[in-house]
Structures are given as structure tokens and as C-alpha cells.
Write an enzyme that holds these catalytic residues in place. Structure first.
Site, PDB file in Angstrom:
ATOM      1  N   ASP A   5      40.769  54.249  46.505  1.00 25.44           N
ATOM      2  CA  ASP A   5      40.853  52.795  45.680  1.00 25.44           C
ATOM      3  C   ASP A   5      42.391  52.751  46.930  1.00 25.44           C
ATOM      4  O   ASP A   5      42.927  53.088  47.840  1.00 25.44           O
ATOM      5  CB  ASP A   5      41.962  53.841  44.184  1.00 25.44           C
ATOM      6  CG  ASP A   5      43.088  53.953  44.973  1.00 25.44           C
ATOM      7  OD1 ASP A   5      43.174  54.948  45.955  1.00 25.44           O
ATOM      8  OD2 ASP A   5      43.969  54.560  44.048  1.00 25.44           O
ATOM      9  N   ASP A  59      35.375  56.650  36.522  1.00 25.87           N
ATOM     10  CA  ASP A  59      36.486  57.733  36.684  1.00 25.87           C
ATOM     11  C   ASP A  59      37.444  58.099  36.248  1.00 25.87           C
ATOM     12  O   ASP A  59      37.667  57.292  35.468  1.00 25.87           O
ATOM     13  CB  ASP A  59      36.665  57.336  37.956  1.00 25.87           C
ATOM     14  CG  ASP A  59      37.761  56.017  37.850  1.00 25.87           C
ATOM     15  OD1 ASP A  59      39.500  56.751  38.253  1.00 25.87           O
ATOM     16  OD2 ASP A  59      37.674  55.048  38.172  1.00 25.87           O
TER      17      ASP A  59
END
Length: 407
Positions: A100, A312
Site C-alpha cells: 500500500d 485482503d
């Protein structure tokens, strides 16, 4: 999962849709990354600091793993990882990794990294204090950076939870950090507003996110090719008009795939309303669709049917650390087992017979109960392995059902 031997300079990420169900928007596909192919739909466990909590990733052979750039940068430094040969070499993993931007950790300000939904459809969030003193004794995944200010031009300025040093996170810097890591899939910098945000706050957050994502993509494409993909993040909170606007914005640009992120409401139904509207729209471009922060046993089957390709979450590993096992097919009808409860002291059967047969691990629930009562670290390892494999089995069965037009 098949391994790839193509050089990063010549490799280009791609996605193949193998089959779309005749009964829903569910689809089975393959993400082709420079570190191997990932069959979808896919469960993606979170390895915050480069490792799954409680178990080595090699023991569960997860096809795709999620890592947090900001935590790695503040603790060790992405440049240090680059000098070690990249994140794959550093953690000894020859399989795909998604990272991320760090934006969530900076802007979440008191929320956990994901949502999980119970059987009643209510969101379960662990709230955390913004007081820096509350971070004492907690690991990186249980802390967030202290945001000082953010602007469209300068990005976010925040203090590190590690040493209090001041940092600036811009769209360009998040790309540079992830390029240094060498992950297979990157996410651009975006802004997060909670589901309780006012309309004005939501619109401001929406604007910032899309300006920053476009800058992130431009910077990524302006650099020499590394074989890394970038997924744009669909925002808009619970406002479907903003969500559609975001999806159109992303689809018009050269993102390799998409993630549904931002605030997804406060319950399973509101979340599903967003996913039902966005996943098919984003997926019609023949690019993969990822759902950020949600991958629990109740949500995955519902969202797969709307066309989500990957999920996720810290859900499975967190449950294990808190002494809870996922299971099915038990005579007592339980779908979750609180291992420490006294009634399991004399349960000499495996917690999940089907999983035991698949893995060859027939250790009893009584044994796990004993380890938990004895505070043995092995208990967390065994339970984490079990929960991750439970969700991997679930997603594998869903993929087979899609190929057979059963869902």
C-alpha cells in the site's frame, strides 16, 4: 502457482478472465505478475512488517501477500530493503506481493486496518486512541502515524510513531518507496475519510484522493519500467454517485487494476451495496478488482458473486492471536471456536476434520486448548496456520464453483 522468469524490464502485468459465471458476476481469472501467476478469486493475508503474524508465510504458501509500506519505511527504511535486493529477497519470498501507499495508516487516525463482519452483518472495528502515549508496548500494526496536516500540493505531514520524527508523504514519494521495495502491485496515495464524515468532508477527501492518485500514476509511468503494476482505488464513501464518478475516473486511466477502498459503511449490507455497484463496473474493463481490508468468512462468499477478484485482511491472523479458530462441519455446529473455553479440554478431535485431512495435521482441539492455557507461543502459530488455510480452502472452493457455474 506458476513462477515467472521474465526480467522486470521486459515484464508487463496482465490479467486473464478464464470464466464468468452464468449465474452471477463472479469470475475466475489469473493475475500474471513478475513473481508468478495468481489464481483468482484470491485471499490475500496481511503481512504488515513483511511477515504474517504468528506463522511463516512459507508454511501456508499464500499466493499473494499484502505488506504495509509505511511501517516498513519508518522501522527499517525502504532504501535499506532495496539494497538488500528488494522486498522479495529480504523476506525470502519468490511469490507475488502487494504493497500500500501508507495513506491509510496516516489518515485512519484511530481505526484498525480492516473491517470484519459477524454473522449478523455488523461491522466490527477496534478503535484506538490518538494519544501517542497509548502506543507504548504495541507493535507497528497496532499504531498509526500522528497526522499534523495535509494539503493537495504537499501531501501529508505526520510524526513517526517510532521516534517522533517528522515525515512528508507525497504521491510521488509513495511510488518511490514502493519501487524501492519492488512489490508486484502498488497502490497510489489516497485520502481516507470515515463513514461518519459530512458531505463536505467526503467531497474534499474524494478530490484529494483523485488528484493524488493521478499524480502517483503519472510518476509511476514516467519512471523506467520495473514490471510493477499499480491499482487505482475507487473512493466515494457510501455515496454511490461519487463512487460511479470515481470508477469512471479510474477506468479512463492506465491503471493495471482497481481496488475498492475508502469508507465502506458500517455494516455488511451497506458494504455490499457499494461492492454490488462497483465491482461489475470496474471489472468490465477486464482488469482485476481488489477489495481493500475485508476478507472474512462471511463476506468473501457474498462479494465474490459481485465480481471481486481478491480480498485482503488481518482477520484470520488476528482471530488466531485472540484464541479463536474458524471451522465448519462440526457436530456441535460451531463456525468459530474459542479454544480456551473449558468445554474443549477433552475434545480429542481436530477442530475441522476436512482441513485436517487436507493438511495431514490431526492435532486435537484438546491439545490446542492445552497450549493456550499454558501460554505456549506454538498455540498462536498452529491457530494462525489453521485460520489462513481455512480461508484459502474457502476461496479455492468458490473458484471451483464459479468454473462450474454454481454461484
Amino acid at each position: 502457482m506458476r513462477r515467472s522468469c521474465v526480467s522486470a524490464a521486459s515484464f508487463s502485468f496482465s490479467f486473464t478472465v478464464e470464466h464468468t459465471s452464468k449465474r452471477s458476476a463472479a469470475r475466475a481469472g489469473v493475475m500474471h505478475t513478475q513473481h508468478g501467476d495468481v489464481l483468482t478469486p484470491c485471499y490475500v493475508p496481511v503481512a504488515t512488517n513483511g511477515t504474517l503474524k504468528g506463522v511463516d508465510h512459507g508454511e501456508v504458501e499464500v499466493p499473494l501477500m499484502f505488506m504495509n509500506t509505511l511501517h516498513i519505511e519508518l522501522i527499517t527504511g525502504c532504501e535499506t530493503i532495496r539494497q538488500a535486493g528488494g522486498i522479495h529477497a529480504f523476506v525470502n519470498r519468490n511469490a507475488p506481493i502487494i504493497t500500500d501507499s501508507g495513506g491509510f495508516q496516516v489518515f485512519s487516525l484511530g481505526q484498525t486496518g480492516d473491517l470484519s463482519f459477524g454473522g449478523n452483518g455488523n461491522a466490527k472495528e477496534l478503535k484506538r486512541s490518538r494519544d501517542a502515549s497509548s502506543y507504548k508496548g504495541k507493535d507497528a500494526s497496532e499504531r498509526e502515524a500522528l497526522l499534523e496536516r495535509c494539503t493537495e500540493e504537499r501531501g501529508a505531514v505526520f510524526k513517526s510513531y517510532v521516534d517522533g520524527s517528522r515525515h512528508t508523504l507525497t504521491p510521488e514519494k509513495t511510488v518511490d518507496l514502493q519501487r524501492a521495495l519492488g512489490s508486484d502491485i502498488m497502490l497510489p496515495l489516497d485520502h481516507l475519510s470515515g463513514h461518519m464524515a459530512t458531505k463536505q468532508e467526503a467531497e474534499q477527501s474524494f478530490h484529494l484522493s483523485h488528484v493524488w492518485m493521478e499524480r502517483s500514476l503519472r510518476h509511476h509511468l514516467d519512471q523506467p519500467a520495473t514490471g510493477q503494476a499499480m491499482f487505482g482505488i475507487c473512493h466515494g464513501g457510501v455515496d454511490l454517485e461519487l463512487r460511479h464518478k470515481s470508477a469512471s475516473f479510474l477506468m479512463e486511466r492506465d491503471f493495471d487494476g482497481f481496488a475498492i477502498g475508502g469508507s465502506l459503511g458500517d455494516g455488511l449490507d451497506s458494504c455490499e451495496t457499494i461492492v454490488r455497484a462497483m465491482a461489475p463496473k470496474l471489472g468490465c474493463s477486464a482488469r482485476p478488482v481488489h477489495l481493500l481490508g475485508i476478507a472474512d468468512a462471511h463476506s468473501i462468499p457474498r462479494f465474490v458473486q459481485h465480481g471481486v477478484d481478491s480480498f485482503d485482511s488481518c482477520y484470520a491472523t488476528r482471530l488466531a492471536r485472540h484464541g479463536t479458530l474458524l471451522c465448519r462441519g462440526r457436530p456441535d455446529g460451531l463456525s468459530r471456536i474459542k479454544v480456551k473455553q473449558t468445554k474443549h479440554k477433552s475434545d480429542y478431535e481436530p477442530p475441522d476434520w476436512d482441513l485436517a485431512e487436507r493438511t495431514g495435521d490431526h492435532r486435537s482441539l484438546a491439545y490446542l486448548h492445552h497450549l493456550v492455557r499454558a501460554n505456549e507461543p506454538t498455540a498462536v502459530t498452529l491457530m494462525t496456520r489453521h485460520n489462513v488455510l481455512f480461508l484459502q480452502r474457502q476461496i479455492g472452493e468458490l473458484r471451483a464453483a464459479i468454473l462450474n457455474d454454481e454461484i
